[in-house]
Design a protein around this motif. Structure first.
Motif, PDB file in Angstrom:
ATOM      1  N   TYR A  17      -2.617  16.569  -1.195  1.00 28.10           N
ATOM      2  CA  TYR A  17      -2.827  15.877  -2.357  1.00 28.10           C
ATOM      3  C   TYR A  17      -4.532  15.744  -1.603  1.00 28.10           C
ATOM      4  O   TYR A  17      -5.726  16.185  -2.771  1.00 28.10           O
ATOM      5  N   VAL A  18      -5.495  15.640  -0.635  1.00 21.98           N
ATOM      6  CA  VAL A  18      -6.224  14.834  -0.674  1.00 21.98           C
ATOM      7  C   VAL A  18      -7.066  16.069  -0.185  1.00 21.98           C
ATOM      8  O   VAL A  18      -8.277  16.596  -0.720  1.00 21.98           O
ATOM      9  N   THR A  19      -6.435  17.351  -0.303  1.00 19.36           N
ATOM     10  CA  THR A  19      -6.867  18.356   1.148  1.00 19.36           C
ATOM     11  C   THR A  19      -6.960  19.391  -0.562  1.00 19.36           C
ATOM     12  O   THR A  19      -8.720  20.220  -1.373  1.00 19.36           O
ATOM     13  N   TYR A  20      -6.079  19.143  -1.461  1.00 17.67           N
ATOM     14  CA  TYR A  20      -6.001  20.054  -2.673  1.00 17.67           C
ATOM     15  C   TYR A  20      -7.187  19.272  -3.848  1.00 17.67           C
ATOM     16  O   TYR A  20      -7.760  20.352  -4.330  1.00 17.67           O
ATOM     17  N   HIS A  21      -7.549  17.932  -3.968  1.00 15.86           N
ATOM     18  CA  HIS A  21      -8.429  17.955  -4.690  1.00 15.86           C
ATOM     19  C   HIS A  21      -9.549  17.239  -4.177  1.00 15.86           C
ATOM     20  O   HIS A  21     -10.250  17.420  -5.195  1.00 15.86           O
ATOM     21  N   PRO A  42      -7.594   6.567 -12.088  1.00 16.54           N
ATOM     22  CA  PRO A  42      -8.999   8.001 -12.173  1.00 16.54           C
ATOM     23  C   PRO A  42      -8.750   9.252 -10.295  1.00 16.54           C
ATOM     24  O   PRO A  42      -8.588   8.091  -9.643  1.00 16.54           O
ATOM     25  N   LYS A  43      -9.249   9.485 -10.624  1.00 15.64           N
ATOM     26  CA  LYS A  43      -8.883  10.454  -9.478  1.00 15.64           C
ATOM     27  C   LYS A  43      -9.301   9.910  -7.957  1.00 15.64           C
ATOM     28  O   LYS A  43      -8.890   9.789  -7.412  1.00 15.64           O
ATOM     29  N   PRO A  44     -11.158   9.588  -8.264  1.00 16.67           N
ATOM     30  CA  PRO A  44     -11.608   8.454  -7.434  1.00 16.67           C
ATOM     31  C   PRO A  44     -10.242   7.719  -6.352  1.00 16.67           C
ATOM     32  O   PRO A  44     -10.702   7.851  -5.462  1.00 16.67           O
ATOM     33  N   TYR A  45     -10.323   6.553  -7.522  1.00 12.51           N
ATOM     34  CA  TYR A  45      -9.352   5.745  -6.811  1.00 12.51           C
ATOM     35  C   TYR A  45      -8.224   6.543  -5.667  1.00 12.51           C
ATOM     36  O   TYR A  45      -7.888   5.908  -4.891  1.00 12.51           O
ATOM     37  N   ALA A  46      -6.999   7.688  -6.780  1.00 14.55           N
ATOM     38  CA  ALA A  46      -6.729   7.854  -5.671  1.00 14.55           C
ATOM     39  C   ALA A  46      -6.533   8.986  -4.592  1.00 14.55           C
ATOM     40  O   ALA A  46      -6.411   8.175  -3.081  1.00 14.55           O
ATOM     41  N   LEU A  47      -8.025   9.560  -4.110  1.00 17.66           N
ATOM     42  CA  LEU A  47      -8.374   9.934  -3.640  1.00 17.66           C
ATOM     43  C   LEU A  47      -8.766   8.587  -2.028  1.00 17.66           C
ATOM     44  O   LEU A  47      -8.734   8.614  -0.962  1.00 17.66           O
ATOM     45  N   LYS A  48      -9.183   7.499  -2.402  1.00 17.40           N
ATOM     46  CA  LYS A  48      -9.467   6.093  -1.673  1.00 17.40           C
ATOM     47  C   LYS A  48      -8.230   5.735  -0.932  1.00 17.40           C
ATOM     48  O   LYS A  48      -8.326   5.759   0.236  1.00 17.40           O
ATOM     49  N   VAL A  49      -7.345   5.882  -1.353  1.00 17.94           N
ATOM     50  CA  VAL A  49      -6.022   5.369  -1.499  1.00 17.94           C
ATOM     51  C   VAL A  49      -5.040   6.318  -0.520  1.00 17.94           C
ATOM     52  O   VAL A  49      -4.905   5.554   0.363  1.00 17.94           O
ATOM     53  N   LEU A  50      -5.046   7.234  -0.723  1.00 13.79           N
ATOM     54  CA  LEU A  50      -4.218   8.219  -0.085  1.00 13.79           C
ATOM     55  C   LEU A  50      -5.438   8.558   1.428  1.00 13.79           C
ATOM     56  O   LEU A  50      -4.737   9.659   1.735  1.00 13.79           O
ATOM     57  N   ALA A  51      -6.431   8.225   1.004  1.00 13.02           N
ATOM     58  CA  ALA A  51      -7.095   9.056   2.507  1.00 13.02           C
ATOM     59  C   ALA A  51      -6.477   8.302   3.309  1.00 13.02           C
ATOM     60  O   ALA A  51      -5.989   7.302   3.841  1.00 13.02           O
ATOM     61  N   LEU A  80       1.228  -1.308  -0.061  1.00 13.32           N
ATOM     62  CA  LEU A  80      -0.031  -0.051  -0.316  1.00 13.32           C
ATOM     63  C   LEU A  80       1.130   1.477  -0.243  1.00 13.32           C
ATOM     64  O   LEU A  80       0.853   2.296  -0.442  1.00 13.32           O
ATOM     65  N   ARG A  81       1.865   1.174   0.569  1.00 13.41           N
ATOM     66  CA  ARG A  81       3.080   2.564   0.911  1.00 13.41           C
ATOM     67  C   ARG A  81       3.577   2.220  -0.518  1.00 13.41           C
ATOM     68  O   ARG A  81       3.718   4.031  -0.934  1.00 13.41           O
ATOM     69  N   ASP A 131      -7.631   7.580   6.698  1.00 11.49           N
ATOM     70  CA  ASP A 131      -7.981   6.038   6.943  1.00 11.49           C
ATOM     71  C   ASP A 131      -8.064   5.333   6.338  1.00 11.49           C
ATOM     72  O   ASP A 131      -8.487   4.319   6.999  1.00 11.49           O
ATOM     73  N   TYR A 132      -7.529   5.139   5.026  1.00 11.22           N
ATOM     74  CA  TYR A 132      -7.274   3.637   4.633  1.00 11.22           C
ATOM     75  C   TYR A 132      -6.359   2.804   4.780  1.00 11.22           C
ATOM     76  O   TYR A 132      -4.682   2.643   4.111  1.00 11.22           O
ATOM     77  N   ALA A 133      -7.001   2.130   5.636  1.00 15.96           N
ATOM     78  CA  ALA A 133      -6.011   0.469   5.768  1.00 15.96           C
ATOM     79  C   ALA A 133      -6.330  -0.524   5.484  1.00 15.96           C
ATOM     80  O   ALA A 133      -7.144  -1.468   6.656  1.00 15.96           O
ATOM     81  N   PRO A 134      -6.415  -1.224   4.025  1.00 15.47           N
ATOM     82  CA  PRO A 134      -7.637  -2.567   4.253  1.00 15.47           C
ATOM     83  C   PRO A 134      -6.756  -3.327   4.328  1.00 15.47           C
ATOM     84  O   PRO A 134      -5.367  -3.234   4.047  1.00 15.47           O
ATOM     85  N   ASP A 135      -7.008  -5.173   4.269  1.00 17.42           N
ATOM     86  CA  ASP A 135      -6.730  -6.227   4.364  1.00 17.42           C
ATOM     87  C   ASP A 135      -6.436  -6.108   2.714  1.00 17.42           C
ATOM     88  O   ASP A 135      -7.024  -5.290   1.431  1.00 17.42           O
ATOM     89  N   LEU A 136      -5.934  -7.454   2.593  1.00 18.38           N
ATOM     90  CA  LEU A 136      -5.271  -8.109   1.378  1.00 18.38           C
ATOM     91  C   LEU A 136      -6.703  -7.968  -0.005  1.00 18.38           C
ATOM     92  O   LEU A 136      -7.136  -7.217  -1.017  1.00 18.38           O
ATOM     93  N   ASP A 137      -7.354  -8.731   0.699  1.00 15.09           N
ATOM     94  CA  ASP A 137      -8.644  -8.510  -0.233  1.00 15.09           C
ATOM     95  C   ASP A 137      -9.657  -7.553  -0.471  1.00 15.09           C
ATOM     96  O   ASP A 137     -10.264  -7.259  -1.703  1.00 15.09           O
ATOM     97  N   GLY A 138      -9.217  -6.378   0.375  1.00 15.53           N
ATOM     98  CA  GLY A 138      -9.571  -5.183   0.585  1.00 15.53           C
ATOM     99  C   GLY A 138      -9.476  -4.270  -0.751  1.00 15.53           C
ATOM    100  O   GLY A 138      -9.574  -3.865  -1.202  1.00 15.53           O
ATOM    101  N   LEU A 139      -7.602  -4.475  -0.515  1.00 17.59           N
ATOM    102  CA  LEU A 139      -6.900  -3.671  -1.384  1.00 17.59           C
ATOM    103  C   LEU A 139      -7.372  -4.645  -2.506  1.00 17.59           C
ATOM    104  O   LEU A 139      -7.276  -3.288  -3.527  1.00 17.59           O
TER     105      LEU A 139
END
Length: 339
Positions: free
Chosen positions: A312-316, A206-215, A173-174, A217-225
Motif C-alpha cells: 500500500y505504502v509503495t503504491y501510494h 485521509p490518505k496522509p493518515y493511512a500512509l502514516k499509520v501503515l509506514a 494499532l494492528r 516504522d510507525y510504533a507510537p505509544d498510546l498518547d502518540g497514537l
C-alpha cells in the motif's frame, strides 16, 4: 447465516466478546418500535420522554429507542438544575421553565417525526448470539420500517461496536492497520449508498493518515497514537471512529472531543460504515459482523498485514503518472481477457 468466530473470541476481561448494535430507519415511530422490541425480547417498556423509550430487563440488557436528534429530547443538564434561591417563587419559576422546555422539545419531536430517523441502540450482545438479534431487523421491515435504500434522502446506517480483545496499543494499532487496508473492500462489499457517500457521517480516512499509520516504522505509544489520530481526524465522522475507545483508555486526555457528550467512552471500535439494508432478504447484524471479522483476521496475520501495508505504502507514494499508467495497463489486460 451464522456469525463467524473472530480470531480472538474473548474480550480483554476473558469473557465472550460482545457487540453493540445501532440501527437507524424511518417509517416506525419510537413508541411503536419500543413495543416491537418488547414483543420480541421481553422486558419492560419505560417512557423516558415522549420521543425516547427504553425496554429494560431483556436477556441482554436495555434497548434505547429514540428519535435521532437531540432537539427532540429534554436537556438533562437543564432538568438537573436546581432553583437559584430557596423561595416558593423561585421554585415555581424554575418549574415553569422546565415545563416550557419539555413541551417545546416534545413539539419539535412531533414536527420532525418522519423527517429524522428512529434509532435503536441495542445492549451489547455476545458475538455468537447475534443471529438471535437479527429477528429484530426482519420484524422492523415487516412493520413498515424503511432503510437506506428506500429513498435518496435516507442516509441511514447500522453501527457495530465490537468489544476489543486487548487494550494493548500494539494490538489496537494492528486492528487499525488492517481496517485501513480493507476499507475499500468493505465499501465495495457493502455497496455504500450514494446518500451516505455524500453525507459526512462515515467519511473515509485521509490518505496522509493511512500512509502514516501503515509506514513500517510507525510504533507510537498510546498518547502518540491518539495525538496522530486527532491531528488528521479532528472529527467523529469517520467510518471507524476511535474516539470512544480512546476516551475509555485516556479519559483525562486534554482535547475537547474527549469531553463531547456524544462521545461515549467504551472499550469498543465504533464501526459506522454499513448501510441499513432492511429490505434486503437475509441482511442483519450477522452479515456486517462477518465482514468485520475479515478485518480482524487480517490483523491477526502479522505476515500478511506487514506485506499488504508495504504494498500500500509503495503504491501510494509513487508519482501519480506512474500509478495512472499502471491502472491503464491493468484495464487493458482485463479487457483482453476472454470472459
Amino acid at each position: 447465516m451464522l456469525p463467524q468466530s473472530p480470531p480472538a473470541p474473548l474480550s480483554y476481561q476473558g469473557s465472550t466478546r460482545r457487540v453493540g448494535v445501532e440501527i437507524e430507519f424511518a417509517g416506525l415511530p419510537p413508541q411503536g418500535t419500543a413495543e416491537l422490541v418488547h414483543n420480541l425480547f421481553g422486558g419492560e417498556i419505560s417512557v423516558v420522554s415522549p420521543h425516547r423509550f427504553k425496554v429494560e430487563g431483556t436477556r441482554w440488557g436495555t434497548f434505547v429507542i429514540e428519535l435521532d436528534t437531540q432537539y427532540a429530547h429534554p436537556d438533562a443538564k437543564l432538568l438537573e438544575e436546581v432553583p437559584r434561591k430557596e423561595s416558593e417563587w423561585e421554585r415555581q419559576r424554575h418549574q415553569m421553565r422546565v415545563d416550557f422546555h419539555n413541551r417545546t422539545r416534545q413539539l419539535i419531536g412531533d414536527v420532525v417525526t418522519g423527517l429524522v430517523p428512529t434509532e435503536i441502540v441495542c445492549p451489547p450482545v455476545p458475538w455468537d448470539e447475534l443471529g438471535e438479534l437479527d429477528a429484530l431487523f426482519t420484524a422492523l421491515y415487516s412493520q413498515g420500517a424503511k432503510g437506506t435504500d428506500a429513498s435518496l434522502l435516507y442516509g441511514f446506517g447500522l453501527h457495530l461496536n465490537p468489544e476489543v480483545a486487548s487494550l494493548d496499543v500494539a494490538d489496537i494499532l494492528r486492528q487499525l492497520r488492517a481496517y485501513l487496508l480493507m476499507a475499500e473492500w468493505l465499501r465495495r462489499e457493502i455497496d455504500i449508498d450514494i446518500t451516505r457517500e455524500v453525507l459526512p457521517h462515515a467519511n473515509p480516512f485521509p490518505k496522509p493518515y493511512a500512509l502514516k499509520v501503515l509506514a513500517p516504522d510507525y510504533a507510537p505509544d498510546l498518547d502518540g497514537l491518539i495525538a496522530d489520530y486527532i491531528e488528521l481526524n479532528p472529527t467523529r465522522n469517520r467510518e471507524l471512529d476511535l474516539y470512544p475507545l480512546f476516551a475509555f483508555l485516556r479519559p483525562d486526555y486534554p482535547h475537547e472531543l474527549f469531553h463531547d457528550k456524544l462521545v461515549k467512552a467504551r472499550p469498543t471500535f465504533h464501526y459506522r460504515l454499513p448501510n441499513a439494508q432492511l429490505s434486503q432478504l437475509g441482511w442483519g447484524a450477522v452479515v456486517e459482523w462477518n465482514r468485520w471479522v475479515e478485518v480482524e483476521r487480517l490483523a491477526a496475520d502479522n505476515e500478511a498485514l506487514t506485506k499488504q501495508a508495504a504494498t500500500y505504502v509503495t503504491y501510494h507514494t509513487r508519482p501519480r503518472l506512474i500509478r495512472w499508467v499502471g491502472k491503464l495497463r491493468d484495464w487493458i489486460r482485463e479487457a483482453r481477457t476472454p470472459s
